[in-house]
Design a protein around this motif. Sequence first.
Motif, mmCIF file in Angstrom:
data_model
loop_
_atom_site.group_PDB
_atom_site.id
_atom_site.type_symbol
_atom_site.label_atom_id
_atom_site.label_comp_id
_atom_site.label_asym_id
_atom_site.label_seq_id
_atom_site.Cartn_x
_atom_site.Cartn_y
_atom_site.Cartn_z
ATOM 1 N N ARG A 222 80.561 37.035 -38.400
ATOM 2 C CA ARG A 222 80.466 38.443 -38.000
ATOM 3 C C ARG A 222 80.122 38.579 -36.516
ATOM 4 O O ARG A 222 79.858 37.596 -35.822
ATOM 5 C CB ARG A 222 79.441 39.174 -38.863
ATOM 6 N N THR A 223 80.143 39.818 -36.055
ATOM 7 C CA THR A 223 79.754 40.113 -34.673
ATOM 8 C C THR A 223 78.462 40.934 -34.688
ATOM 9 O O THR A 223 78.036 41.415 -35.741
ATOM 10 C CB THR A 223 80.853 40.911 -33.957
ATOM 11 N N GLN A 227 76.281 41.964 -28.441
ATOM 12 C CA GLN A 227 77.235 41.090 -27.751
ATOM 13 C C GLN A 227 77.868 41.780 -26.548
ATOM 14 O O GLN A 227 78.310 41.127 -25.609
ATOM 15 C CB GLN A 227 78.338 40.648 -28.722
ATOM 16 N N TRP A 238 75.863 34.171 -26.677
ATOM 17 C CA TRP A 238 76.517 34.352 -27.971
ATOM 18 C C TRP A 238 77.472 33.192 -28.250
ATOM 19 O O TRP A 238 77.563 32.696 -29.374
ATOM 20 C CB TRP A 238 77.254 35.692 -28.004
ATOM 21 N N ARG A 242 77.101 30.372 -31.336
ATOM 22 C CA ARG A 242 78.214 30.070 -32.251
ATOM 23 C C ARG A 242 78.550 28.574 -32.214
ATOM 24 O O ARG A 242 78.789 27.964 -33.260
ATOM 25 C CB ARG A 242 79.433 30.918 -31.857
#
Length: 380
Positions: A222-223, A227, A238, A242
């Motif tokens: 997901r975001t 961000q 970010w 990840r």
Amino acid sequence: MKHYEYISPCHFGMEALLKREITDLGYEITKVEDGKVSYTGPVDACARANMFLRTTERVLLKVGSFTAETFDELFENTKKIPWEEYIPKEGKFWVAKANSVNSKLFSPSDIQSIMKKAIVERLKLKYKLEWFQESEDSYPIRVTILKDEVTVSIDTSGESLHRRGYRKLTSKAPITETLAAALIMLTPWNKDRILVDPFCGSGTIPIEAAMIGAKIAPGIKRTFLAQNWVNIFPGSIWEKAREEALDIQLSNVEMNIQGYDLDGEIIKAARQNARLAQVDHLIHFQQKPVSELSSNKRYGFIITNPPYGERLEEQNAMPELYREIGKVFSSLDTWSYYIITAFEDAQKYLGRKADKNRKIYNGMMKTYYYQYMGPKPPKR
């Protein structure tokens, strides 16, 4: 590197678990209160907390705290916060949520309105503007007032973190992903032990267990709202979070996780959700009643969220259902059982008092997490 203070809310009763998660990420705890944990960390803590914390609903960036007993004090103290450090000229900002407990200021709508005016007045002076278009990124503000102590924060997560991105289909009374993860983490289960959920619904407990066992970060699919906040958080944090998540993920892990339910359609939904979470190869789903549950394996775990009888028409069926669960207990006598339920007489019909009983609030519903500890397997 600049440090910020963050606040992460959680289910009541899960604060110690969330505190442990935050400490494991390497951040310093500043306060533990009912339903939330506060901590400090550098800018990348925002990205890592959103990516890796399994038991919190969101990550809030704390921007100020003060005492206010009148609306004038609320206005003036809100205006003193350096909002220009957080909200750019074109940013969209509003007080998305206001909570007040045991305070002289108690009207959420009035609190929201007055704080919005105060922020506008501050930004007018700083940006030399009379009108804000609010046409770009969103900065939703949250405020809690407890005994006249005001805490102001901005929500960095956006959608609640229990929305991992895999659960498209749900059963009638689904358990949230954050609570399911917490229930698993409150047990000594690990990926080498068999785990069964005989009331799996849309598969949330088995899927969260598979993600924990395979070290799949809960935020990987997901975001997050922050961000886009390049004025506060550089985009690189970010990307690094990840990359870290992908680095620790186990690709060739094997687990014995099983999910059963009476409803064939909901089992199809569970399989679909597991596919979206990319853990379908680690879980066996099957349509089966609890009465048919058996295993020749020893030292397994049952972690489950059976029906509570929350609807009036279902309440009469609860005693027989919990007797049936109790029979399964007796047939799998080396197993450990963990049951979350709001059914007050659960222990009576299960036929056995729990070794531990933890009170957990599932939303506003008081539930009990009954824990029956089986014997430890012999050391290899």
